[in-house]
Design a protein around this motif. Sequence first.
Motif, short mmCIF file in Angstrom:
data_model
loop_
_atom_site.label_atom_id
_atom_site.label_comp_id
_atom_site.label_asym_id
_atom_site.label_seq_id
_atom_site.Cartn_x
_atom_site.Cartn_y
_atom_site.Cartn_z
N CYS A 139 -38.67 -6.76 53.00
CA CYS A 139 -39.60 -6.65 54.13
C CYS A 139 -40.21 -8.00 54.48
O CYS A 139 -40.31 -8.35 55.65
CB CYS A 139 -40.68 -5.62 53.81
N THR A 140 -40.59 -8.76 53.49
CA THR A 140 -41.25 -10.04 53.77
C THR A 140 -40.26 -11.07 54.32
O THR A 140 -40.60 -11.87 55.16
CB THR A 140 -41.91 -10.64 52.52
N CYS A 193 -39.60 -10.14 57.93
CA CYS A 193 -40.78 -10.16 58.81
C CYS A 193 -40.90 -11.51 59.52
O CYS A 193 -40.85 -12.55 58.89
CB CYS A 193 -42.06 -9.89 58.01
N TRP A 199 -49.35 -6.97 50.18
CA TRP A 199 -48.59 -7.19 51.41
C TRP A 199 -49.23 -6.45 52.58
O TRP A 199 -49.52 -7.04 53.62
CB TRP A 199 -47.13 -6.72 51.22
N CYS A 205 -49.23 -8.46 61.83
CA CYS A 205 -48.10 -7.61 62.20
C CYS A 205 -48.02 -7.53 63.72
O CYS A 205 -49.02 -7.33 64.38
CB CYS A 205 -48.29 -6.20 61.63
N CYS A 224 -39.51 -4.63 59.06
CA CYS A 224 -39.74 -4.26 57.65
C CYS A 224 -39.36 -2.81 57.39
O CYS A 224 -39.00 -2.45 56.27
CB CYS A 224 -41.20 -4.51 57.27
N CYS A 284 -35.93 -2.27 54.99
CA CYS A 284 -36.32 -1.79 53.66
C CYS A 284 -35.23 -0.83 53.19
O CYS A 284 -35.03 0.21 53.82
CB CYS A 284 -37.66 -1.07 53.71
#
Lengths: 391, 269
Positions: free
Chosen positions: A280-281, A284, A336, A353, A359, A363
């Motif tokens: 996810c990070t 992003c 997070w 966000c 994300c 995922c």
Amino acid sequence: MPSATTTRDPAPPACVLDRQGLDALVQALRARGRTVIGPTHRGGAIVLEELRSAAELPYGWGVELDGGHYRVVRREDEAAFAHSAGPQSWKNYLLPERVRQWTADRAPDGELTVRQERHPPASYAFLGVRPCDLRAIAIQDRVLLGGWHRDDAYQARRNGAFLIAVECTEPGATCFCVSMGTGPAAGPGYDIALTEVLDETGHRFLARAGTAEGAEVLAGLPQRDADAATRTAAAEAVESAAGRMGRSMPPVDLHTLMASSLEAERWDEVASRCLTCGNCTMACPTCFCTTTEDITDLTGDHAERWSRWESCYDLDFSHLPGGPVRQSGRSRYRQWLTHKLGTWWDQFGSSGCVGCGRCIVWCPVAIDITEEAHALHQEQLARRAAGEGTP
Amino acid sequence: MTTQARPRLAVFKFASCDGCQLTLLDCEDELLPLAGEVDIAYFLEASSAVEPGPYDLALVDGSITTAEDAERIRHIRAESRHLVSIGACATAGGVQALRNFADVAEFRDIVYARPEYIETLATSTPIAAHVPVDLELQGCPIDRGQLLEVITAFLAGRKPDIPRHSVCFACKRRGTPCVTVAHGTPCLGPVTHAGCGALCPSYGRGCYGCFGPSGSVNMPAMIPLLRSDGLSDQDVLRLLHTFNVAAFAELETTEEAPHRWARPEGERS
Ligand code: SF4
Ligand code: SF4
Ligand code: SF4
């Protein structure tokens, strides 16, 4: 944050480009020495790559998105920008995953020479920047350039980037830019903004410039004046997209929700599903964390320092003397989410966000930032209902 | 460094295919400079001329499968200032640790024509189950770049940069669209230790877990994902139970695990 390119002119009149006009745009930018990066269909995904011509755009391809699910699908029309939330974002170019910062050499007489890395001037043109991603770039500008410690290499790449936004007319099932106030219409920061229109009258792009350079580039392209029908069709397509968001955030102040949810039970539930894999990070477009990597050679006379992408899901990200501070998956997921939606406001004055949905899509186990925010909200409501007055 | 005696390097082998120590010979461009910086005192794959200890840096590949080996590793530890176990055999017991979950006598009778000549322990165990280890370098085989990182860090007196995060970190950094998300291909990347540079996904294949568990594994969350990508319980077991069978098995201790292993005798707790 001022635009990294030239100052904004009063809005110049809009014009209409057809597919040849779009190709002329790519050629004009290449002729100006820019590397044009844009979406293309390769290996079962719509990826960002250097485009040599607009023919490489994913005409006729769309995407089917869901939590942990991404498929490229053939569309019935020939739209070029009817896709969202690809596996990469523009950060892959503006903040590359690994960058050398300096090198040091020791001469035989013991003298040390340290050289700061000189980054070759990048000159990009990003074609197809979604409104959410336009905001994501502005957020990274604030993080990397707006504080005490400016990232000069980022600044150089950013200064050299010409941004062609494309408004969203086909949101994905994981999109929620409306909740985050970032789309589907393009906000400020673009050099040129396009809106794709596809109807009986033909396939065309409503174009307007946001900067002097954008206006100059547009002026050199084969085009026609924007007619009322195209303007209306473009406005309607964007408006309709706003009503077709696949996801939404709870209608509350997310910053407050995060601050008051630090001991929520939901963290245990989500932690039981989270793999702490870091996808996810990395996907992003606003996550900016890097770590440093020191390299020495066998002789010990040459050393280098690099920065590379890092993530709060890495156990060693919070390593202090004595070990990692955030040992559990629970504490890392919480870090997070509360940073993205909450403490980012305290730190940088905005949400972290932009609602792009990456994300969620990338995922592997479909953990969904909007679902988690809703669950935290519900838990808070339930707690309030159960014990008025108790914290 | 030049005025002092060069550090003494030793490379030892236990039960293994030798692939990991061959990784050192595979460092073609760096081999000559390495020989200039260290005194290669013991490395049978490279030279039969061996010098006695003590050693400054011992690289140990292979697992412990016999009583003699269990004794020998204690001597090596006593002779070595720094001991690094390299590869899946040395860090997890290797593929030969499949025996830990079966009847070794039965295996022996099937494999060898004259089983009575074979004297072996019931388990294949990692070096760290027998002696303290300064660093475990995972991988089957280990990554050349990571091995050089360990050696150069040792020479410079710094901590080697061997991240414990998942293969997914490397996969995303490389820019590969996730094979699980984009194609529904089963992939062990989320629970596997980085080090290979996410090689398999870049060729459209799922990760096989060659590098063993990452520093942060949530196996109960991983197994349902593998199942939803089409693997049967048997397939899940096969995928997890290869080169790092014992290390992954140790993490399969929940209801979600398709099969619960009994902890073998002598396994580290
Ligand atoms: S947190 Fe998720 S939805 Fe929000 S900007 Fe990042 S990837 Fe996009
Ligand atoms: S939320 Fe999903 S992508 Fe992010 S670390 Fe957890 S499992 Fe990986
Ligand atoms: S392909 Fe495998 S290693 Fe790569 S991101 Fe997906 S799950 Fe992780």
